[in-house]
Structures are given as structure tokens and as C-alpha cells.
Motif scaffolding. Structure first.
Motif, PDB file in Angstrom:
ATOM      1  N   GLY A 181       0.900  -0.736  -0.452  1.00  0.00           N
ATOM      2  CA  GLY A 181      -0.195   0.052   0.309  1.00  0.00           C
ATOM      3  C   GLY A 181       0.908   1.458  -0.107  1.00  0.00           C
ATOM      4  N   LYS A 182       1.711   1.017  -0.059  1.00  0.00           N
ATOM      5  CA  LYS A 182       3.028   2.762   0.151  1.00  0.00           C
ATOM      6  C   LYS A 182       3.580   2.761  -1.156  1.00  0.00           C
ATOM      7  CE  LYS A 182       4.767   1.548   5.105  1.00  0.00           C
ATOM      8  NZ  LYS A 182       3.499   3.318   5.169  1.00  0.00           N
ATOM      9  N   SER A 183       3.824   3.682  -1.428  1.00  0.00           N
ATOM     10  CA  SER A 183       4.342   4.158  -2.957  1.00  0.00           C
ATOM     11  C   SER A 183       6.652   4.384  -3.206  1.00  0.00           C
ATOM     12  CB  SER A 183       4.574   5.327  -3.313  1.00  0.00           C
ATOM     13  OG  SER A 183       3.476   6.211  -2.981  1.00  0.00           O
ATOM     14  N   ALA A 184       6.658   3.866  -3.665  1.00  0.00           N
ATOM     15  CA  ALA A 184       8.220   3.044  -3.342  1.00  0.00           C
ATOM     16  C   ALA A 184       9.262   3.523  -5.200  1.00  0.00           C
ATOM     17  CB  ALA A 184       8.892   1.757  -2.846  1.00  0.00           C
ATOM     18  N   THR A 185       9.992   3.445  -4.612  1.00  0.00           N
ATOM     19  CA  THR A 185      11.121   3.258  -6.202  1.00  0.00           C
ATOM     20  C   THR A 185      12.140   2.971  -5.656  1.00  0.00           C
ATOM     21  OG1 THR A 185      11.916   5.464  -8.134  1.00  0.00           O
ATOM     22  CG2 THR A 185      13.009   5.554  -5.386  1.00  0.00           C
ATOM     23  N   THR A 186      13.015   2.605  -7.253  1.00  0.00           N
ATOM     24  CA  THR A 186      14.566   1.624  -7.095  1.00  0.00           C
ATOM     25  C   THR A 186      15.209   2.207  -8.054  1.00  0.00           C
ATOM     26  OG1 THR A 186      15.121  -0.677  -6.880  1.00  0.00           O
ATOM     27  CG2 THR A 186      13.015   0.205  -8.444  1.00  0.00           C
ATOM     28  N   HIS A 187      16.479   1.619  -8.608  1.00  0.00           N
ATOM     29  CA  HIS A 187      16.962   1.766 -10.118  1.00  0.00           C
ATOM     30  C   HIS A 187      15.950   1.636 -10.869  1.00  0.00           C
ATOM     31  CE1 HIS A 187      19.790   1.637 -13.498  1.00  0.00           C
ATOM     32  NE2 HIS A 187      20.649   2.164 -12.081  1.00  0.00           N
ATOM     33  N   TRP A 188      16.693   3.050 -11.795  1.00  0.00           N
ATOM     34  CA  TRP A 188      14.978   3.581 -13.009  1.00  0.00           C
ATOM     35  C   TRP A 188      14.902   1.860 -14.225  1.00  0.00           C
ATOM     36  CZ3 TRP A 188      17.025   2.739 -17.616  1.00  0.00           C
ATOM     37  CH2 TRP A 188      18.728   2.980 -18.050  1.00  0.00           C
ATOM     38  N   GLU A 189      16.310   1.216 -14.474  1.00  0.00           N
ATOM     39  CA  GLU A 189      15.591   0.142 -15.036  1.00  0.00           C
ATOM     40  C   GLU A 189      15.032  -1.224 -14.263  1.00  0.00           C
ATOM     41  OE1 GLU A 189      20.616  -0.582 -17.367  1.00  0.00           O
ATOM     42  OE2 GLU A 189      19.763  -1.099 -15.388  1.00  0.00           O
ATOM     43  N   ASP A 190      15.278  -0.734 -12.720  1.00  0.00           N
ATOM     44  CA  ASP A 190      14.203  -1.713 -12.523  1.00  0.00           C
ATOM     45  C   ASP A 190      12.666  -1.746 -11.783  1.00  0.00           C
ATOM     46  OD1 ASP A 190      16.187  -3.882 -12.128  1.00  0.00           O
ATOM     47  OD2 ASP A 190      17.082  -2.594 -11.021  1.00  0.00           O
ATOM     48  N   VAL A 191      12.451   0.052 -11.847  1.00  0.00           N
ATOM     49  CA  VAL A 191      11.247   0.383 -11.361  1.00  0.00           C
ATOM     50  C   VAL A 191       9.717  -0.459 -12.000  1.00  0.00           C
ATOM     51  CG1 VAL A 191       9.188   2.236 -11.982  1.00  0.00           C
ATOM     52  CG2 VAL A 191      11.743   2.442 -11.469  1.00  0.00           C
ATOM     53  N   PRO A 192       9.877  -0.797 -13.568  1.00  0.00           N
ATOM     54  CA  PRO A 192       8.789  -1.831 -13.551  1.00  0.00           C
ATOM     55  C   PRO A 192       8.493  -3.149 -13.281  1.00  0.00           C
ATOM     56  CG  PRO A 192      10.112  -0.480 -16.468  1.00  0.00           C
ATOM     57  CD  PRO A 192      11.238  -0.590 -15.147  1.00  0.00           C
ATOM     58  N   ASP A 193       9.871  -3.780 -12.930  1.00  0.00           N
ATOM     59  CA  ASP A 193       9.475  -4.926 -11.979  1.00  0.00           C
ATOM     60  C   ASP A 193       9.323  -4.536 -10.052  1.00  0.00           C
ATOM     61  OD1 ASP A 193      11.487  -6.729 -14.227  1.00  0.00           O
ATOM     62  OD2 ASP A 193      12.908  -6.362 -13.660  1.00  0.00           O
TER      63      ASP A 193
END
Length: 201
Positions: free
Chosen positions: A124-136
Motif C-alpha cells: 500500500g505504499k509508494s516506492a522507487t528503485t533503480h530506474w531500470e528496475d522500476v517496471p519489475d
């Protein structure tokens, strides 16, 4: 004084750890230089306390086990290149759960967000990661929303960040949350990093 626990394990990304480590140490040093108390202590933690090697082979020793670390105020979970192997490591997964259960604030750098997701911390939270891995990351049912184009995403008790240098920006944001934008900006200047209190790239 807040205790920062930085979790390391075989194959972790060195800059994901070294960046936040330097930010918290520098903020604390500036406070002491101003005549104040130190703000942060840092505990380096490995799942079982054994020595580990970063991606590329640099060894890290003198570590505390997750079981012996106790409660930390801020937990930093770095990323890993071989994400599939990292996510399959049950001892590492248990360490993330143990440490996050006791932490006031849980943070991640790069693909460390996947470890948080696996531990149920991003539901239920927003999050981010390395731009290459955001879709995964977006495909995981345990993530509320994967947000691209951000250096960090603050979801109150969890702060995730993008790759490598974004971990330093995220750590500066934590300093700003806990001690104000002025100290965060001074810390950024001290380490010669162009930092903004806004998370957008």
C-alpha cells in the motif's frame, strides 16, 4: 543520538552503503563542530555477523549480526546486482524482517527496495528503485505504487531511493527530516554534493 544500522551481505553495492554512511557521519561531525552532541552512531550489520564481500570483491569485516544488533532508529538496506540470488537468500530475508520490526525508519537504496517488498514493508505504499528496475518493482503485488523519476520516495516510516548516488540524496533527506534542511544542506556542501530537498530528478 540515533543509531543507524546498515545491513550488508555478499554482493551488495558498495556505494549504496558508503554514500549514506558518509552522509550520516558528516552530519554528526558538523553538529559536534558546532558544539552540539553527535547526532548519529552507525552499526554495520551482516545477517549472521560474518565477513561479507561487496560486488567487485571488497571485503567488509567487524560486523554485528542481525540478532545482536538490537533496535536501530534508521535501517539502511542496500541493493545488489544479482537480485535473484539475493531475494532467494532466506537468512538475508530473515535479517531484513528482524531489523525492520525494531526500526523506527526503514530505508533502501537501489534494488534494496525489493527486499523491503518481500518483507511486506511496501504494501500500500509508494516506492522507487533503480530506474531500470522500476517496471519489475511495479509488478510486485506487495508494492502499492512504483514511482519512476525520483531520487527518493518518502512513505513516512519507509523511504526508498534510486540507484547508487540517490542513496546519498535519500540520506540527506533523512537528515533534513530529523534535523532540518539547513543541516542537510550544510552536509551536502561538506561532501560536495549538489542536493535539493525536492526528490525529483
Amino acid at each position: 543520538m540515533r543509531n543507524v544500522g546498515i545491513l550488508v551481505f555478499d554482493g551488495f553495492d558498495l556505494m549504496d552503503v558508503a554514500g549514506p554512511y558518509e552522509v550520516f557521519l558528516t552530519a554528526s561531525r558538523l553538529s559536534e563542530r558546532d558544539g552540539g552532541a553527535p547526532l548519529y552512531s552507525i552499526t554495520m550489520i551482516a545477517p549472521d555477523g560474518a565477513d561479507v564481500s561487496a560486488y567487485g570483491g571488497l571485503g567488509v569485516t567487524g560486523l554485528t549480526s542481525a540478532a545482536d544488533a538490537g533496535a536501530v532508529d534508521v535501517l539502511v538496506v542496500p541493493g545488489i546486482i544479482d537480485l535473484a540470488t539475493g531475494r532467494a537468500d532466506r537468512v538475508l530475508a530473515a535479517a531484513v524482517r528482524t531489523l525492520s520490526d525494531e526500526a523506527t525508519l526503514v530505508t533502501s537504496v537501489c534494488t534494496g527496495a525489493f527486499f523491503l517488498a518481500d518483507a511486506g514493508l511496501l504494501t500500500g505504499k509508494s516506492a522507487t528503485t533503480h530506474w531500470e528496475d522500476v517496471p519489475d518493482l511495479a509488478e510486485l503485488a506487495t508494492v502499492g505504487e512504483a514511482v519512476p523519476g525520483m531520487r527518493w520516495v518518502d512513505a513516512e516510516d519507509v523511504v526508498t531511493s534510486g540507484g547508487l548516488i540517490s542513496g546519498m540524496h535519500m540520506a540527506l533527506h533523512v537528515v533534513a527530516r530529523q534535523h532540518g534542511d539547513e543541516l542537510a544542506s550544510r552536509t551536502a556542501r561538506q561532501i560536495d554534493l549538489d542536493w535539493s530537498p525536492r526528490p525529483e530528478r
